[in-house]
Design a protein around this motif. Structure first.
Motif, PDB file in Angstrom:
ATOM      1  N   MET A 242       0.833  -1.218   0.000  1.00  0.00           N
ATOM      2  CA  MET A 242       0.000   0.000   0.000  1.00  0.00           C
ATOM      3  C   MET A 242       0.864   1.264   0.000  1.00  0.00           C
ATOM      4  SD  MET A 242      -3.178  -0.791   2.549  1.00  0.00           S
ATOM      5  CE  MET A 242      -3.887   0.833   2.375  1.00  0.00           C
ATOM      6  N   ILE A 243       1.982   1.219   0.748  1.00  0.00           N
ATOM      7  CA  ILE A 243       2.861   2.410   0.811  1.00  0.00           C
ATOM      8  C   ILE A 243       3.468   2.657  -0.573  1.00  0.00           C
ATOM      9  CG2 ILE A 243       5.023   3.327   1.780  1.00  0.00           C
ATOM     10  CD1 ILE A 243       4.258   1.818   4.406  1.00  0.00           C
ATOM     11  N   VAL A 244       4.009   1.577  -1.170  1.00  0.00           N
ATOM     12  CA  VAL A 244       4.651   1.719  -2.488  1.00  0.00           C
ATOM     13  C   VAL A 244       3.636   2.213  -3.523  1.00  0.00           C
ATOM     14  CG1 VAL A 244       5.782   0.420  -4.356  1.00  0.00           C
ATOM     15  CG2 VAL A 244       6.401  -0.027  -1.971  1.00  0.00           C
ATOM     16  N   ASN A 245       2.411   1.723  -3.435  1.00  0.00           N
ATOM     17  CA  ASN A 245       1.368   2.059  -4.409  1.00  0.00           C
ATOM     18  C   ASN A 245       0.632   3.367  -4.063  1.00  0.00           C
ATOM     19  OD1 ASN A 245       0.162   1.101  -6.806  1.00  0.00           O
ATOM     20  ND2 ASN A 245      -1.632   0.411  -5.688  1.00  0.00           N
ATOM     21  N   LYS A 246       1.053   4.010  -2.974  1.00  0.00           N
ATOM     22  CA  LYS A 246       0.444   5.283  -2.499  1.00  0.00           C
ATOM     23  C   LYS A 246      -1.066   5.140  -2.226  1.00  0.00           C
ATOM     24  CE  LYS A 246       3.773   8.569  -4.408  1.00  0.00           C
ATOM     25  NZ  LYS A 246       4.868   7.655  -4.480  1.00  0.00           N
ATOM     26  N   ASP A 247      -1.461   3.977  -1.677  1.00  0.00           N
ATOM     27  CA  ASP A 247      -2.882   3.725  -1.401  1.00  0.00           C
ATOM     28  C   ASP A 247      -3.397   4.565  -0.232  1.00  0.00           C
ATOM     29  OD1 ASP A 247      -2.945   1.946  -3.442  1.00  0.00           O
ATOM     30  OD2 ASP A 247      -3.571   0.210  -2.264  1.00  0.00           O
ATOM     31  N   PHE A 248      -2.541   4.787   0.776  1.00  0.00           N
ATOM     32  CA  PHE A 248      -3.024   5.527   1.955  1.00  0.00           C
ATOM     33  C   PHE A 248      -3.472   6.939   1.559  1.00  0.00           C
ATOM     34  CE2 PHE A 248      -0.491   2.247   4.154  1.00  0.00           C
ATOM     35  CZ  PHE A 248      -1.456   1.790   5.039  1.00  0.00           C
ATOM     36  N   GLN A 249      -2.693   7.594   0.658  1.00  0.00           N
ATOM     37  CA  GLN A 249      -3.065   8.944   0.218  1.00  0.00           C
ATOM     38  C   GLN A 249      -4.350   8.920  -0.616  1.00  0.00           C
ATOM     39  OE1 GLN A 249      -0.017   7.524   0.133  1.00  0.00           O
ATOM     40  NE2 GLN A 249       1.597   8.997  -0.344  1.00  0.00           N
ATOM     41  N   ALA A 250      -4.593   7.781  -1.317  1.00  0.00           N
ATOM     42  CA  ALA A 250      -5.731   7.725  -2.247  1.00  0.00           C
ATOM     43  C   ALA A 250      -7.058   7.443  -1.549  1.00  0.00           C
ATOM     44  CB  ALA A 250      -5.474   6.649  -3.309  1.00  0.00           C
ATOM     45  N   ILE A 251      -6.999   6.928  -0.301  1.00  0.00           N
ATOM     46  CA  ILE A 251      -8.244   6.498   0.363  1.00  0.00           C
ATOM     47  C   ILE A 251      -9.272   7.643   0.498  1.00  0.00           C
ATOM     48  CG2 ILE A 251      -9.209   5.646   2.579  1.00  0.00           C
ATOM     49  CD1 ILE A 251      -6.824   3.742   2.723  1.00  0.00           C
ATOM     50  N   PRO A 252      -8.907   8.840   1.021  1.00  0.00           N
ATOM     51  CA  PRO A 252      -9.935   9.890   1.173  1.00  0.00           C
ATOM     52  C   PRO A 252     -10.554  10.298  -0.166  1.00  0.00           C
ATOM     53  CG  PRO A 252      -7.910  10.463   2.340  1.00  0.00           C
ATOM     54  CD  PRO A 252      -7.611   9.261   1.527  1.00  0.00           C
ATOM     55  N   ARG A 253      -9.719  10.332  -1.233  1.00  0.00           N
ATOM     56  CA  ARG A 253     -10.234  10.713  -2.558  1.00  0.00           C
ATOM     57  C   ARG A 253     -11.216   9.650  -3.058  1.00  0.00           C
ATOM     58  NH1 ARG A 253      -5.532  11.044  -5.013  1.00  0.00           N
ATOM     59  NH2 ARG A 253      -5.660   9.061  -6.088  1.00  0.00           N
ATOM     60  N   GLU A 254     -10.812   8.370  -2.895  1.00  0.00           N
ATOM     61  CA  GLU A 254     -11.655   7.269  -3.352  1.00  0.00           C
ATOM     62  C   GLU A 254     -12.986   7.262  -2.582  1.00  0.00           C
ATOM     63  OE1 GLU A 254      -9.962   3.309  -5.013  1.00  0.00           O
ATOM     64  OE2 GLU A 254     -10.529   2.884  -2.952  1.00  0.00           O
ATOM     65  N   ALA A 255     -12.914   7.590  -1.282  1.00  0.00           N
ATOM     66  CA  ALA A 255     -14.129   7.614  -0.443  1.00  0.00           C
ATOM     67  C   ALA A 255     -15.104   8.675  -0.949  1.00  0.00           C
ATOM     68  CB  ALA A 255     -13.753   7.888   1.011  1.00  0.00           C
ATOM     69  N   ARG A 256     -14.561   9.851  -1.323  1.00  0.00           N
ATOM     70  CA  ARG A 256     -15.427  10.943  -1.799  1.00  0.00           C
ATOM     71  C   ARG A 256     -16.138  10.575  -3.105  1.00  0.00           C
ATOM     72  NH1 ARG A 256     -11.188  14.124   0.068  1.00  0.00           N
ATOM     73  NH2 ARG A 256     -10.255  14.253  -2.006  1.00  0.00           N
ATOM     74  N   GLN A 257     -15.408   9.784  -3.941  1.00  0.00           N
ATOM     75  CA  GLN A 257     -15.977   9.448  -5.264  1.00  0.00           C
ATOM     76  C   GLN A 257     -16.773   8.140  -5.261  1.00  0.00           C
ATOM     77  OE1 GLN A 257     -12.336   9.412  -7.447  1.00  0.00           O
ATOM     78  NE2 GLN A 257     -12.204  11.645  -7.584  1.00  0.00           N
ATOM     79  N   TYR A 258     -16.855   7.463  -4.114  1.00  0.00           N
ATOM     80  CA  TYR A 258     -17.498   6.135  -4.057  1.00  0.00           C
ATOM     81  C   TYR A 258     -18.994   6.266  -4.369  1.00  0.00           C
ATOM     82  CZ  TYR A 258     -17.971   1.306  -2.355  1.00  0.00           C
ATOM     83  OH  TYR A 258     -18.189  -0.051  -2.253  1.00  0.00           O
ATOM     84  N   GLU A 259     -19.511   5.348  -5.193  1.00  0.00           N
ATOM     85  CA  GLU A 259     -20.910   5.455  -5.650  1.00  0.00           C
ATOM     86  C   GLU A 259     -21.932   5.407  -4.515  1.00  0.00           C
ATOM     87  OE1 GLU A 259     -21.936   2.704  -8.842  1.00  0.00           O
ATOM     88  OE2 GLU A 259     -19.941   3.059  -9.702  1.00  0.00           O
TER      89      GLU A 259
END
Ligand SMILES: Nc1ncnc2[nH]cnc12
Length: 365
Positions: A242-259
Protein backbone atom coordinates in the motif's frame (compact mmCIF):
# COMPACT_ATOMS: atom_id res chain seq x y z
CA UNK A 1 -9.88 -21.24 25.64
CA UNK A 2 -7.26 -23.70 26.75
CA UNK A 3 -9.26 -26.70 25.55
CA UNK A 4 -7.01 -29.20 23.79
CA UNK A 5 -8.05 -31.18 20.76
CA UNK A 6 -6.16 -33.42 18.40
CA UNK A 7 -7.62 -36.08 16.15
CA UNK A 8 -5.08 -38.64 17.32
CA UNK A 9 -5.56 -37.88 21.03
CA UNK A 10 -7.80 -40.13 23.20
CA UNK A 11 -11.51 -39.12 23.27
CA UNK A 12 -12.02 -35.99 25.43
CA UNK A 13 -13.70 -36.20 28.85
CA UNK A 14 -17.40 -35.15 29.09
CA UNK A 15 -16.75 -31.45 30.00
CA UNK A 16 -14.05 -31.15 27.35
CA UNK A 17 -16.33 -32.85 24.84
CA UNK A 18 -18.98 -30.14 25.30
CA UNK A 19 -16.30 -27.44 24.93
CA UNK A 20 -14.95 -29.20 21.83
CA UNK A 21 -18.44 -29.27 20.26
CA UNK A 22 -18.88 -25.59 21.10
CA UNK A 23 -15.56 -24.75 19.41
CA UNK A 24 -16.46 -26.79 16.31
CA UNK A 25 -19.80 -24.93 16.03
CA UNK A 26 -18.20 -21.54 16.74
CA UNK A 27 -15.46 -22.00 14.13
CA UNK A 28 -17.81 -23.41 11.48
CA UNK A 29 -20.08 -20.39 12.11
CA UNK A 30 -17.19 -17.91 11.79
CA UNK A 31 -15.96 -19.66 8.64
CA UNK A 32 -19.47 -19.48 7.12
CA UNK A 33 -19.83 -15.78 7.96
CA UNK A 34 -16.39 -14.92 6.55
CA UNK A 35 -16.48 -17.20 3.49
CA UNK A 36 -19.84 -15.75 2.39
CA UNK A 37 -19.64 -12.13 3.60
CA UNK A 38 -15.92 -11.47 2.90
CA UNK A 39 -15.99 -11.97 -0.91
CA UNK A 40 -19.31 -10.10 -1.21
CA UNK A 41 -17.99 -7.02 0.57
CA UNK A 42 -14.66 -7.14 -1.28
CA UNK A 43 -16.55 -7.27 -4.59
CA UNK A 44 -18.88 -4.48 -3.43
CA UNK A 45 -15.77 -2.35 -2.84
CA UNK A 46 -14.57 -2.89 -6.45
CA UNK A 47 -17.97 -2.75 -8.15
CA UNK A 48 -18.94 0.64 -6.70
CA UNK A 49 -15.76 2.52 -7.54
CA UNK A 50 -12.90 1.05 -5.46
CA UNK A 51 -9.70 0.38 -7.43
CA UNK A 52 -7.01 -0.42 -4.85
CA UNK A 53 -6.00 -4.11 -4.90
CA UNK A 54 -3.39 -3.68 -2.13
CA UNK A 55 -6.00 -2.05 0.13
CA UNK A 56 -8.46 -4.88 -0.58
CA UNK A 57 -5.73 -7.45 0.22
CA UNK A 58 -4.80 -5.54 3.40
CA UNK A 59 -8.42 -5.72 4.61
CA UNK A 60 -8.35 -9.53 4.50
CA UNK A 61 -6.05 -9.68 7.53
CA UNK A 62 -6.09 -6.05 8.77
CA UNK A 63 -8.56 -7.07 11.51
CA UNK A 64 -5.81 -8.97 13.39
CA UNK A 65 -5.93 -6.58 16.43
CA UNK A 66 -9.38 -8.09 17.22
CA UNK A 67 -7.49 -11.24 18.22
CA UNK A 68 -5.57 -9.33 20.90
CA UNK A 69 -8.68 -9.58 23.14
CA UNK A 70 -8.85 -13.43 23.36
CA UNK A 71 -5.03 -13.71 23.44
CA UNK A 72 -4.83 -11.23 26.36
CA UNK A 73 -7.68 -12.97 28.23
CA UNK A 74 -5.94 -16.33 27.82
CA UNK A 75 -2.69 -14.81 29.13
CA UNK A 76 -4.42 -13.28 32.19
CA UNK A 77 -6.09 -16.64 32.98
CA UNK A 78 -2.77 -18.49 32.67
CA UNK A 79 -0.98 -15.92 34.87
CA UNK A 80 -3.73 -16.24 37.52
CA UNK A 81 -3.05 -20.02 37.66
CA UNK A 82 0.73 -19.78 37.38
CA UNK A 83 2.71 -16.61 38.18
CA UNK A 84 5.61 -17.79 35.97
CA UNK A 85 3.46 -18.55 32.87
CA UNK A 86 5.16 -17.27 29.67
CA UNK A 87 3.59 -14.39 27.67
CA UNK A 88 3.29 -16.56 24.55
CA UNK A 89 2.24 -20.22 24.37
CA UNK A 90 3.70 -20.75 20.89
CA UNK A 91 7.23 -22.25 20.83
CA UNK A 92 9.82 -20.01 19.01
CA UNK A 93 10.28 -22.45 16.11
CA UNK A 94 6.52 -22.48 15.48
CA UNK A 95 6.41 -18.67 15.73
CA UNK A 96 8.95 -18.56 12.91
CA UNK A 97 6.73 -20.89 10.85
CA UNK A 98 3.75 -18.58 11.61
CA UNK A 99 5.76 -15.60 10.30
CA UNK A 100 6.47 -17.45 7.02
CA UNK A 101 2.85 -18.62 6.72
CA UNK A 102 1.72 -15.04 7.43
CA UNK A 103 3.80 -13.66 4.56
CA UNK A 104 2.48 -16.45 2.28
CA UNK A 105 -1.07 -15.45 3.31
CA UNK A 106 -0.27 -11.81 2.47
CA UNK A 107 0.90 -12.84 -1.03
CA UNK A 108 -2.23 -14.99 -1.39
CA UNK A 109 -4.48 -12.10 -0.30
CA UNK A 110 -2.95 -9.85 -2.93
CA UNK A 111 -3.38 -12.27 -5.81
CA UNK A 112 -6.93 -13.07 -4.63
CA UNK A 113 -7.80 -9.34 -4.44
CA UNK A 114 -6.23 -8.70 -7.86
CA UNK A 115 -8.40 -11.46 -9.35
CA UNK A 116 -11.56 -10.17 -7.66
CA UNK A 117 -10.98 -6.70 -9.11
CA UNK A 118 -11.59 -8.08 -12.61
CA UNK A 119 -14.08 -10.93 -12.08
CA UNK A 120 -17.68 -11.14 -10.82
CA UNK A 121 -17.72 -12.61 -7.30
CA UNK A 122 -19.62 -15.62 -8.68
CA UNK A 123 -16.80 -16.46 -11.12
CA UNK A 124 -14.11 -15.82 -8.50
CA UNK A 125 -15.96 -18.12 -6.09
CA UNK A 126 -16.15 -20.92 -8.67
CA UNK A 127 -12.42 -20.70 -9.32
CA UNK A 128 -11.69 -20.61 -5.58
CA UNK A 129 -13.65 -23.87 -5.20
CA UNK A 130 -10.75 -25.64 -6.96
CA UNK A 131 -8.89 -24.90 -3.73
CA UNK A 132 -10.48 -28.04 -2.31
CA UNK A 133 -8.71 -30.24 -4.85
CA UNK A 134 -5.40 -28.51 -4.01
CA UNK A 135 -6.11 -28.91 -0.27
CA UNK A 136 -6.81 -32.63 -0.67
CA UNK A 137 -3.63 -33.07 -2.70
CA UNK A 138 -1.39 -31.06 -0.35
CA UNK A 139 -3.02 -32.47 2.84
CA UNK A 140 -2.18 -35.95 1.55
CA UNK A 141 1.44 -34.93 0.85
CA UNK A 142 2.09 -32.70 3.89
CA UNK A 143 0.12 -34.25 6.77
CA UNK A 144 -0.65 -37.70 5.32
CA UNK A 145 -4.40 -37.00 5.53
CA UNK A 146 -6.08 -40.29 4.58
CA UNK A 147 -8.25 -40.29 1.46
CA UNK A 148 -11.57 -42.06 2.00
CA UNK A 149 -14.24 -42.95 -0.55
CA UNK A 150 -16.47 -40.26 1.04
CA UNK A 151 -13.88 -37.47 0.76
CA UNK A 152 -12.99 -38.41 -2.84
CA UNK A 153 -16.73 -38.47 -3.66
CA UNK A 154 -17.21 -35.03 -2.07
CA UNK A 155 -14.25 -33.61 -4.03
CA UNK A 156 -15.61 -35.11 -7.26
CA UNK A 157 -19.09 -33.64 -6.69
CA UNK A 158 -17.72 -30.19 -5.83
CA UNK A 159 -15.37 -30.25 -8.82
CA UNK A 160 -18.20 -31.20 -11.19
CA UNK A 161 -20.21 -28.31 -9.69
CA UNK A 162 -17.33 -25.92 -10.43
CA UNK A 163 -16.97 -27.23 -13.99
CA UNK A 164 -20.72 -26.87 -14.62
CA UNK A 165 -20.52 -23.27 -13.43
CA UNK A 166 -17.33 -22.74 -15.42
CA UNK A 167 -19.29 -23.34 -18.63
CA UNK A 168 -20.76 -19.85 -18.49
CA UNK A 169 -17.70 -17.82 -17.42
CA UNK A 170 -16.87 -16.33 -20.81
CA UNK A 171 -20.12 -14.33 -20.90
CA UNK A 172 -19.76 -12.56 -17.57
CA UNK A 173 -17.03 -9.95 -17.96
CA UNK A 174 -17.85 -6.95 -15.69
CA UNK A 175 -18.32 -3.55 -17.43
CA UNK A 176 -15.01 -1.80 -18.21
CA UNK A 177 -12.88 -4.95 -17.83
CA UNK A 178 -10.80 -5.84 -20.88
CA UNK A 179 -10.37 -9.44 -22.12
CA UNK A 180 -6.73 -9.38 -20.99
CA UNK A 181 -7.66 -8.16 -17.51
CA UNK A 182 -10.37 -10.82 -17.28
CA UNK A 183 -7.94 -13.66 -18.04
CA UNK A 184 -5.29 -12.18 -15.75
CA UNK A 185 -7.90 -12.16 -12.95
CA UNK A 186 -8.88 -15.72 -13.90
CA UNK A 187 -5.28 -17.01 -13.70
CA UNK A 188 -4.44 -15.16 -10.49
CA UNK A 189 -7.57 -16.46 -8.74
CA UNK A 190 -6.58 -20.03 -9.64
CA UNK A 191 -3.11 -19.23 -8.25
CA UNK A 192 -4.70 -17.97 -5.00
CA UNK A 193 -6.70 -21.20 -4.72
CA UNK A 194 -3.52 -23.28 -5.15
CA UNK A 195 -1.50 -21.21 -2.66
CA UNK A 196 -4.19 -21.24 0.04
CA UNK A 197 -4.70 -24.97 -0.64
CA UNK A 198 -1.04 -25.35 0.38
CA UNK A 199 -1.18 -22.92 3.35
CA UNK A 200 -4.02 -24.84 5.09
CA UNK A 201 -2.19 -28.20 5.48
CA UNK A 202 1.03 -26.34 6.42
CA UNK A 203 -0.93 -24.75 9.30
CA UNK A 204 -1.96 -28.26 10.41
CA UNK A 205 1.66 -29.40 10.14
CA UNK A 206 2.71 -26.47 12.38
CA UNK A 207 0.14 -27.59 15.03
CA UNK A 208 1.54 -31.13 14.86
CA UNK A 209 5.11 -29.86 15.26
CA UNK A 210 4.02 -27.60 18.17
CA UNK A 211 2.39 -30.62 19.86
CA UNK A 212 5.44 -32.84 19.28
CA UNK A 213 7.89 -30.14 20.49
CA UNK A 214 5.88 -29.24 23.60
CA UNK A 215 5.13 -32.89 24.46
CA UNK A 216 1.39 -32.10 24.88
CA UNK A 217 -1.71 -31.41 22.79
CA UNK A 218 -2.11 -28.00 21.14
CA UNK A 219 -4.64 -25.69 22.82
CA UNK A 220 -7.15 -23.38 21.14
CA UNK A 221 -5.36 -20.43 22.78
CA UNK A 222 -2.23 -21.36 20.80
CA UNK A 223 -4.26 -21.54 17.58
CA UNK A 224 -5.57 -17.97 18.11
CA UNK A 225 -2.07 -16.79 19.04
CA UNK A 226 -0.62 -18.28 15.83
CA UNK A 227 -3.39 -16.67 13.78
CA UNK A 228 -2.58 -13.32 15.40
CA UNK A 229 1.08 -13.66 14.31
CA UNK A 230 0.08 -14.77 10.79
CA UNK A 231 -2.42 -11.90 10.49
CA UNK A 232 0.16 -9.36 11.68
CA UNK A 233 2.78 -10.44 9.10
CA UNK A 234 0.27 -10.79 6.24
CA UNK A 235 -0.93 -7.25 7.02
CA UNK A 236 2.65 -5.95 7.27
CA UNK A 237 3.35 -7.40 3.80
CA UNK A 238 0.25 -5.68 2.34
CA UNK A 239 1.09 -2.43 4.18
CA UNK A 240 4.40 -2.28 2.25
CA UNK A 241 2.42 -2.79 -0.99
CA UNK A 242 0.00 0.00 0.00
CA UNK A 243 2.86 2.41 0.81
CA UNK A 244 4.65 1.72 -2.49
CA UNK A 245 1.37 2.06 -4.41
CA UNK A 246 0.44 5.28 -2.50
CA UNK A 247 -2.88 3.72 -1.40
CA UNK A 248 -3.02 5.53 1.95
CA UNK A 249 -3.06 8.94 0.22
CA UNK A 250 -5.73 7.73 -2.25
CA UNK A 251 -8.24 6.50 0.36
CA UNK A 252 -9.94 9.89 1.17
CA UNK A 253 -10.23 10.71 -2.56
CA UNK A 254 -11.66 7.27 -3.35
CA UNK A 255 -14.13 7.61 -0.44
CA UNK A 256 -15.43 10.94 -1.80
CA UNK A 257 -15.98 9.45 -5.26
CA UNK A 258 -17.50 6.13 -4.06
CA UNK A 259 -20.91 5.45 -5.65
CA UNK A 260 -22.57 4.58 -2.32
CA UNK A 261 -21.18 7.66 -0.54
CA UNK A 262 -18.28 8.37 1.79
CA UNK A 263 -19.79 6.93 5.01
CA UNK A 264 -20.74 3.65 3.29
CA UNK A 265 -17.24 3.43 1.78
CA UNK A 266 -15.69 3.31 5.25
CA UNK A 267 -18.44 0.96 6.49
CA UNK A 268 -17.60 -1.46 3.65
CA UNK A 269 -13.90 -1.32 4.57
CA UNK A 270 -14.47 -1.90 8.30
CA UNK A 271 -16.92 -4.80 7.82
CA UNK A 272 -14.60 -6.36 5.21
CA UNK A 273 -11.84 -6.45 7.81
CA UNK A 274 -14.15 -7.99 10.45
CA UNK A 275 -15.66 -10.64 8.15
CA UNK A 276 -12.33 -11.67 6.63
CA UNK A 277 -10.97 -12.05 10.17
CA UNK A 278 -13.86 -14.46 10.85
CA UNK A 279 -12.90 -16.36 7.68
CA UNK A 280 -9.23 -16.84 8.61
CA UNK A 281 -9.84 -17.58 12.31
CA UNK A 282 -12.69 -19.95 11.42
CA UNK A 283 -10.49 -21.80 8.89
CA UNK A 284 -7.59 -22.41 11.33
CA UNK A 285 -10.10 -23.20 14.11
CA UNK A 286 -11.75 -25.93 12.01
CA UNK A 287 -8.29 -27.33 11.18
CA UNK A 288 -7.53 -27.44 14.92
CA UNK A 289 -10.88 -28.94 16.00
CA UNK A 290 -11.29 -31.41 13.13
CA UNK A 291 -8.80 -31.30 10.23
CA UNK A 292 -7.66 -29.47 7.10
CA UNK A 293 -9.94 -31.35 4.74
CA UNK A 294 -13.11 -30.26 6.54
CA UNK A 295 -11.95 -26.61 6.34
CA UNK A 296 -11.45 -27.08 2.57
CA UNK A 297 -14.83 -28.82 2.16
CA UNK A 298 -16.70 -26.11 4.11
CA UNK A 299 -15.07 -23.30 2.10
CA UNK A 300 -16.20 -25.07 -1.08
CA UNK A 301 -19.69 -25.70 0.28
CA UNK A 302 -20.27 -22.02 1.09
CA UNK A 303 -19.45 -21.01 -2.49
CA UNK A 304 -22.93 -21.61 -3.95
CA UNK A 305 -24.36 -19.71 -0.96
CA UNK A 306 -22.11 -16.80 -1.96
CA UNK A 307 -23.45 -17.19 -5.51
CA UNK A 308 -27.05 -16.84 -4.34
CA UNK A 309 -26.14 -13.92 -2.06
CA UNK A 310 -24.35 -12.22 -5.01
CA UNK A 311 -27.55 -12.54 -7.04
CA UNK A 312 -29.65 -11.05 -4.24
CA UNK A 313 -27.35 -8.29 -2.99
CA UNK A 314 -25.09 -7.47 -5.97
CA UNK A 315 -27.68 -8.28 -8.67
CA UNK A 316 -25.40 -10.75 -10.47
CA UNK A 317 -27.15 -13.15 -12.87
CA UNK A 318 -28.51 -16.48 -11.51
CA UNK A 319 -28.15 -19.21 -14.10
CA UNK A 320 -29.38 -22.81 -14.06
CA UNK A 321 -25.70 -23.82 -13.72
CA UNK A 322 -25.62 -22.09 -10.33
CA UNK A 323 -28.65 -24.12 -9.18
CA UNK A 324 -26.98 -27.38 -10.28
CA UNK A 325 -23.73 -26.45 -8.50
CA UNK A 326 -25.67 -25.65 -5.33
CA UNK A 327 -27.29 -29.11 -5.30
CA UNK A 328 -23.96 -30.83 -6.06
CA UNK A 329 -22.11 -29.06 -3.27
CA UNK A 330 -24.81 -29.82 -0.69
CA UNK A 331 -24.69 -33.46 -1.82
CA UNK A 332 -20.89 -33.36 -1.45
CA UNK A 333 -21.18 -32.07 2.10
CA UNK A 334 -23.80 -34.71 3.00
CA UNK A 335 -21.62 -37.48 1.53
CA UNK A 336 -18.54 -36.28 3.39
CA UNK A 337 -20.40 -35.86 6.71
CA UNK A 338 -21.92 -39.34 6.44
CA UNK A 339 -18.48 -40.85 5.66
CA UNK A 340 -16.89 -39.17 8.69
CA UNK A 341 -19.81 -40.14 10.96
CA UNK A 342 -19.70 -43.82 9.94
CA UNK A 343 -15.87 -43.92 10.32
CA UNK A 344 -16.17 -42.44 13.84
CA UNK A 345 -18.89 -44.99 14.72
CA UNK A 346 -16.72 -47.89 13.49
CA UNK A 347 -13.72 -46.61 15.49
CA UNK A 348 -15.88 -46.28 18.62
CA UNK A 349 -17.21 -49.85 18.27
CA UNK A 350 -13.64 -51.12 17.82
CA UNK A 351 -12.51 -49.33 21.01
CA UNK A 352 -15.48 -50.68 22.98
CA UNK A 353 -14.82 -54.22 21.72
CA UNK A 354 -11.11 -53.99 22.66
CA UNK A 355 -12.03 -52.70 26.15
CA UNK A 356 -14.55 -55.59 26.64
CA UNK A 357 -11.96 -58.20 25.57
CA UNK A 358 -9.41 -56.68 27.95
CA UNK A 359 -11.89 -56.72 30.85
CA UNK A 360 -12.52 -60.47 30.28
CA UNK A 361 -8.81 -61.38 30.40
CA UNK A 362 -7.88 -63.05 33.76
CA UNK A 363 -5.58 -60.87 35.86
CA UNK A 364 -1.89 -61.87 35.71
CA UNK A 365 -0.78 -63.86 38.81
N1 LIG B 1 -6.92 -14.75 0.01
C1 LIG B 1 -8.01 -15.48 0.01
N2 LIG B 1 -9.11 -15.05 0.61
C2 LIG B 1 -10.20 -15.81 0.61
N3 LIG B 1 -10.31 -16.99 0.08
C3 LIG B 1 -9.24 -17.44 -0.53
N4 LIG B 1 -9.02 -18.58 -1.16
C4 LIG B 1 -7.77 -18.57 -1.58
N5 LIG B 1 -7.16 -17.45 -1.24
C5 LIG B 1 -8.07 -16.72 -0.58
Amino acid sequence: MDVEARKDAPPPARGNKAMHRFLVALNCGMLALGAIGGPLLSRLYFSKGGHRQWLSAWLETGGWPLLLVPVALSFVARRARDRAAPVLLTPPRILLAAVALGVATGVDDFIYAYGLAYLPVSTSAILISTQLAFTVFFAFLVVRQRLTAASVNAVALLTVGAVVLGLHVSSDRPPGVTRGQYWLGFTLTLGAAALYGLVLPLVELAYKRAAAGGGRAVSYALVVEMQLVMGFFATAFCTVGMIVNKDFQAIPREARQYELGEARYYTVLVWSAVLWQCFFLGAVGVIFCVHTLLAGILIAVFIPVTEVAAVIFLHEKFSSEKGVALVLSLWGLASYSYGEWSQARKAKKKREHAAAVEAQQPAAP
